[in-house]
Design an enzyme around this catalytic site. Structure first.
Site, PDB file in Angstrom:
ATOM      1  N   ARG A  65      13.795   1.743   6.062  1.00  0.00           N
ATOM      2  CA  ARG A  65      12.788   1.361   5.056  1.00  0.00           C
ATOM      3  C   ARG A  65      12.944   2.193   3.784  1.00  0.00           C
ATOM      4  NH1 ARG A  65       8.908  -2.402   7.180  1.00  0.00           N
ATOM      5  NH2 ARG A  65       7.409  -2.244   5.485  1.00  0.00           N
ATOM      6  N   GLN A  97      -2.370  -0.229   1.702  1.00  0.00           N
ATOM      7  CA  GLN A  97      -1.935   0.252   3.021  1.00  0.00           C
ATOM      8  C   GLN A  97      -0.439   0.519   3.006  1.00  0.00           C
ATOM      9  OE1 GLN A  97      -3.976  -2.462   6.180  1.00  0.00           O
ATOM     10  NE2 GLN A  97      -4.075  -3.509   4.229  1.00  0.00           N
ATOM     11  N   HIS A 115      -2.245   4.971   3.700  1.00  0.00           N
ATOM     12  CA  HIS A 115      -1.343   5.349   4.793  1.00  0.00           C
ATOM     13  C   HIS A 115      -0.250   6.324   4.358  1.00  0.00           C
ATOM     14  CE1 HIS A 115      -2.562   1.467   7.164  1.00  0.00           C
ATOM     15  NE2 HIS A 115      -3.487   2.404   7.181  1.00  0.00           N
ATOM     16  N   CYS A 145      12.700  21.034  11.815  1.00  0.00           N
ATOM     17  CA  CYS A 145      11.973  21.959  10.945  1.00  0.00           C
ATOM     18  C   CYS A 145      12.709  23.299  10.888  1.00  0.00           C
ATOM     19  CB  CYS A 145      10.555  22.143  11.474  1.00  0.00           C
ATOM     20  SG  CYS A 145       9.595  23.324  10.510  1.00  0.00           S
TER      21      CYS A 145
HETATM   22  P1  OAD Z   1       1.066  -7.071   8.016  1.00  0.00           P
HETATM   23  O1  OAD Z   1       2.531  -7.076   8.192  1.00  0.00           O
HETATM   24  O2  OAD Z   1       0.212  -6.948   9.209  1.00  0.00           O
HETATM   25  O3  OAD Z   1       0.621  -8.407   7.273  1.00  0.00           O
HETATM   26  C1  OAD Z   1       1.289  -8.856   6.132  1.00  0.00           C
HETATM   27  C2  OAD Z   1       0.670 -10.154   5.698  1.00  0.00           C
HETATM   28  O4  OAD Z   1       1.250 -10.511   4.454  1.00  0.00           O
HETATM   29  C3  OAD Z   1       0.927 -11.328   6.662  1.00  0.00           C
HETATM   30  O5  OAD Z   1      -0.318 -11.910   7.010  1.00  0.00           O
HETATM   31  C4  OAD Z   1       1.786 -12.298   5.842  1.00  0.00           C
HETATM   32  O6  OAD Z   1       1.422 -13.659   6.036  1.00  0.00           O
HETATM   33  C5  OAD Z   1       1.452 -11.911   4.425  1.00  0.00           C
HETATM   34  N1  OAD Z   1       2.543 -12.172   3.466  1.00  0.00           N
HETATM   35  C6  OAD Z   1       3.883 -12.184   3.664  1.00  0.00           C
HETATM   36  N2  OAD Z   1       4.539 -12.426   2.529  1.00  0.00           N
HETATM   37  C7  OAD Z   1       3.598 -12.576   1.564  1.00  0.00           C
HETATM   38  C8  OAD Z   1       3.639 -12.840   0.162  1.00  0.00           C
HETATM   39  N3  OAD Z   1       4.794 -13.004  -0.503  1.00  0.00           N
HETATM   40  N4  OAD Z   1       2.456 -12.908  -0.509  1.00  0.00           N
HETATM   41  C9  OAD Z   1       1.270 -12.771   0.142  1.00  0.00           C
HETATM   42  N5  OAD Z   1       1.184 -12.529   1.471  1.00  0.00           N
HETATM   43  C10 OAD Z   1       2.313 -12.418   2.166  1.00  0.00           C
HETATM   44  O7  OAD Z   1       0.758  -5.937   6.942  1.00  0.00           O
HETATM   45  P2  OAD Z   1      -0.545  -5.082   6.731  1.00  0.00           P
HETATM   46  O8  OAD Z   1      -1.757  -5.895   6.881  1.00  0.00           O
HETATM   47  O9  OAD Z   1      -0.348  -4.340   5.475  1.00  0.00           O
HETATM   48  O10 OAD Z   1       0.245   0.693   9.254  1.00  0.00           O
HETATM   49  O11 OAD Z   1      -0.428  -4.079   7.938  1.00  0.00           O
HETATM   50  C11 OAD Z   1      -1.374  -3.060   8.055  1.00  0.00           C
HETATM   51  C12 OAD Z   1      -0.749  -1.853   8.675  1.00  0.00           C
HETATM   52  O12 OAD Z   1      -0.129  -2.202   9.906  1.00  0.00           O
HETATM   53  C13 OAD Z   1       0.412  -1.255   7.908  1.00  0.00           C
HETATM   54  O13 OAD Z   1      -0.003  -0.457   6.817  1.00  0.00           O
HETATM   55  C14 OAD Z   1       1.075  -0.432   8.928  1.00  0.00           C
HETATM   56  C15 OAD Z   1       1.106  -1.436  10.055  1.00  0.00           C
HETATM   57  O14 OAD Z   1       1.166  -0.895  11.270  1.00  0.00           O
HETATM   58  C16 OAD Z   1       0.796   1.821   9.691  1.00  0.00           C
HETATM   59  O15 OAD Z   1       1.996   2.016   9.663  1.00  0.00           O
HETATM   60  C17 OAD Z   1      -0.187   2.801  10.182  1.00  0.00           C
END
Ligand code: OAD
Length: 241
Positions: A65, A97, A115, A145
């Site tokens: 990433r 996030q 995050h 470390c």
């Molecule tokens: P997710 O991967 O859970 O959700 C991403 C969302 O973006 C999905 O519902 C897709 O449909 C949508 N999507 C994809 N491409 C898109 C676009 N071009 N425009 C608009 N929407 C689009 O991501 P988060 O909700 O951010 O946490 O996930 C929350 C957290 O879960 C992350 O921050 C991470 C993960 O585990 C940690 O690492 C603690």
């Protein structure tokens, strides 16, 4: 039919972004179509337990990433929000996030990175005095470390870990303030599957906000939104902002 957000001269706007806003920059999401790294659930890659089980796997995920984020550029969605921040100033609170820093690179000056940031590395030993440092390195193996010889880890917030209290208070205060003026809550590119971020829309709604979602697919907390646009953030944000 796409309407502009109802943003008057005294309206407050809270924006919460998730992985979907960076998808058009080439950064894979965690869930949804094209999500999941090598078929592995986010909980295995982004948790203290996952790191303890296999730090090499977790570092491979984060290094991939890191390399990807270094190559990528902010897209039209990030840029539309950055432009709006210039216009709205402190009436806009942008919380993300995402750990990719793309909002900053698009020109947003104030961003609450719930995050953390992928370009931070810290010691996995909570008792070690080594501070988190900015780090753009892509490691071929688990870095150790130099102080306590425990594995280093990415300086991001993982499942089961607490968010920074200062950030949470800032969001709570902003939402509380929303009761006193027109208030809009906009979520972009987030599945609404991870708390506490997924709950913010409900708090904003309780404070009287008009709630708007921009997401490619149906989100888990979609029932909490007054207006829903299914589509790409890079297409929809420039149109509604
Ligand atoms: P997710 O991967 O859970 O959700 C991403 C969302 O973006 C999905 O519902 C897709 O449909 C949508 N999507 C994809 N491409 C898109 C676009 N071009 N425009 C608009 N929407 C689009 O991501 P988060 O909700 O951010 O946490 O996930 C929350 C957290 O879960 C992350 O921050 C991470 C993960 O585990 C940690 O690492 C603690």
């Amino acid at each position: 039919m796409i309407d502009k957000l109802p943003l008057g001269s005294d309206t407050a706007l809270m924006v919460l972004t998730g992985a979907g806003i960076s998808a058009e920059s080439g950064i894979p999401t965690f869930r949804g179509d094209g999500g999941m790294w090598n078929g592995l659930p986010a909980e295995l890659l982004a948790s203290p337990e996952g790191f303890e089980r296999d730090p090499g796997l977790v570092w491979r995920f984060y290094c991939e990433r890191r390399a990807n984020v270094k190559r990528s550029m902010p897209n039209a969605g990030h840029r539309a929000l950055a432009k709006l921040q210039i216009e709205m100033g402190s009436r806009l609170l942008l919380a993300t996030q995402n750990v990719d820093g793309l909002h900053f690179r698009a020109g947003s000056v104030k961003v609450v990175e719930l995050h953390g940031n992928i370009f931070l590395t810290k010691c996995s030993n909570p008792n070690c005095f080594r501070k988190a440092v900015t780090d753009f390195e892509v490691y071929p193996k688990v870095p150790m470390c130099s102080e306590c010889r425990n594995p280093l880890r990415p300086g991001v917030v993982w499942f089961g870990e607490n968010l920074d209290k200062f950030m949470i208070h800032r969001i709570q205060d902003f939402i509380k303030d929303g009761k006193r003026r027109p208030f809009v809550f906009l979520a972009v590119g987030t599945q609404g599957a991870v708390e506490p971020a997924s709950m913010m829309v409900r708090f904003a709604k309780a404070a009287g906000a008009t709630t708007v979602l921009v997401n490619l697919e149906k989100a888990d907390n979609e029932d909490a939104f007054d207006v829903v646009y299914h589509g790409k953030a890079g297409d929809i944000l420039p149109a509604i902002l």
